[in-house]
Design an enzyme around this catalytic site. Structure first.
Site, PDB file in Angstrom:
ATOM      1  N   ASP A  36       0.836  -1.203   0.000  1.00  0.00           N
ATOM      2  CA  ASP A  36       0.000   0.000   0.000  1.00  0.00           C
ATOM      3  C   ASP A  36       0.868   1.251   0.000  1.00  0.00           C
ATOM      4  O   ASP A  36       0.614   2.212  -0.749  1.00  0.00           O
ATOM      5  CB  ASP A  36      -0.917  -0.023   1.228  1.00  0.00           C
ATOM      6  CG  ASP A  36      -1.762   1.230   1.361  1.00  0.00           C
ATOM      7  OD1 ASP A  36      -2.662   1.432   0.535  1.00  0.00           O
ATOM      8  OD2 ASP A  36      -1.498   2.019   2.294  1.00  0.00           O
ATOM      9  N   GLU A 104      -1.965  -5.235  -3.779  1.00  0.00           N
ATOM     10  CA  GLU A 104      -0.971  -4.497  -2.992  1.00  0.00           C
ATOM     11  C   GLU A 104       0.085  -5.448  -2.434  1.00  0.00           C
ATOM     12  O   GLU A 104       1.272  -5.106  -2.372  1.00  0.00           O
ATOM     13  CB  GLU A 104      -1.668  -3.735  -1.866  1.00  0.00           C
ATOM     14  CG  GLU A 104      -2.499  -2.571  -2.374  1.00  0.00           C
ATOM     15  CD  GLU A 104      -3.280  -1.870  -1.289  1.00  0.00           C
ATOM     16  OE1 GLU A 104      -3.645  -0.695  -1.482  1.00  0.00           O
ATOM     17  OE2 GLU A 104      -3.555  -2.494  -0.240  1.00  0.00           O
TER      18      GLU A 104
END
Length: 208
Positions: A36, A104
């Site tokens: 992320d 992610e």
């Protein structure tokens, strides 16, 4: 386990990125945390270099390309559904949120396996950041908040409840109900309520 999008030297990183917590303690969650941050940085850096607009537009662009909806599309583009390892307690259709987390996690796995250049290469190839000029700001909640803070001094709230076919959201300024929106999700209902409020309160601004 091989993929068409990156040749992993450490196959355990790929396996971990594709494993849900219901399947094993060695799962994607820690990788997702790292991925992320990497994605936010790479996308933000790209638009800082390639887009000469102000901070507001840069924020809109980054939000679009790191959003749950967009990451779910990347997941589908990479054909990852049959590769994800789920436990018996988590069977069925893979949720949009999980698709987002897996992408992610894969970004972090690529970073740990090949470094930042390889992670950037993956993001640049599959996220199509170069198409940013066609992105429209449809984050009406954010836009409404900015407009109201610049023109009024009041409290803004959304009262959102489940309805038979989705959700219904009422937008309030202090105690006054300004608008109502419906949607299949809570966010969609609130976005529609915000759009209606913009149309009602800022007609002149919105048509410029």
């Amino acid at each position: 386990m091989k993929t068409k999008f990156y040749d992993f030297q450490n196959q355990n990183l790929l396996k971990q990125a594709l494993t849900h917590s219901s399947k094993s303690r060695e799962n994607y969650e820690r990788l997702e945390f790292l991925g992320d941050s990497i994605l936010d940085f790479v996308v933000g850096e790209y638009f800082y270099i390639n887009c000469k607009d102000g901070e507001g537009r840069l924020t809109v662009l980054r939000s679009h390309f790191v959003s749950e909806n967009y990451l779910a599309k990347i997941f589908n583009k990479l054909n990852l559904t049959n590769m994800v390892q789920l436990g018996k307690s988590c069977q069925g259709e893979i949720s949009k949120a999980l698709k987002c987390d897996i992408v992610e996690a894969i970004i972090a796995a690529i970073y740990l396996d090949g470094g930042m250049d390889k992670a950037k290469e993956f993001i640049y190839k599959f996220f199509e950041l170069e198409n940013f000029e066609h992105i429209i700001d449809d984050n009406y909640k954010s836009k409404l908040q900015e407009l109201i803070q610049g023109n009024f001094k009041c409290k803004m709230t959304y009262d959102t409840k489940a309805a038979n076919d989705g959700f219904i959201s009422n937008f309030f300024m202090d105690e006054d109900k300004v608008s109502t929106g419906c949607g299949k999700s809570k966010l969609e209902a609130e976005q529609n309520a915000a759009k209606q409020a913009i149309d009602k309160l800022f007609l002149i601004n919105d048509n410029k």
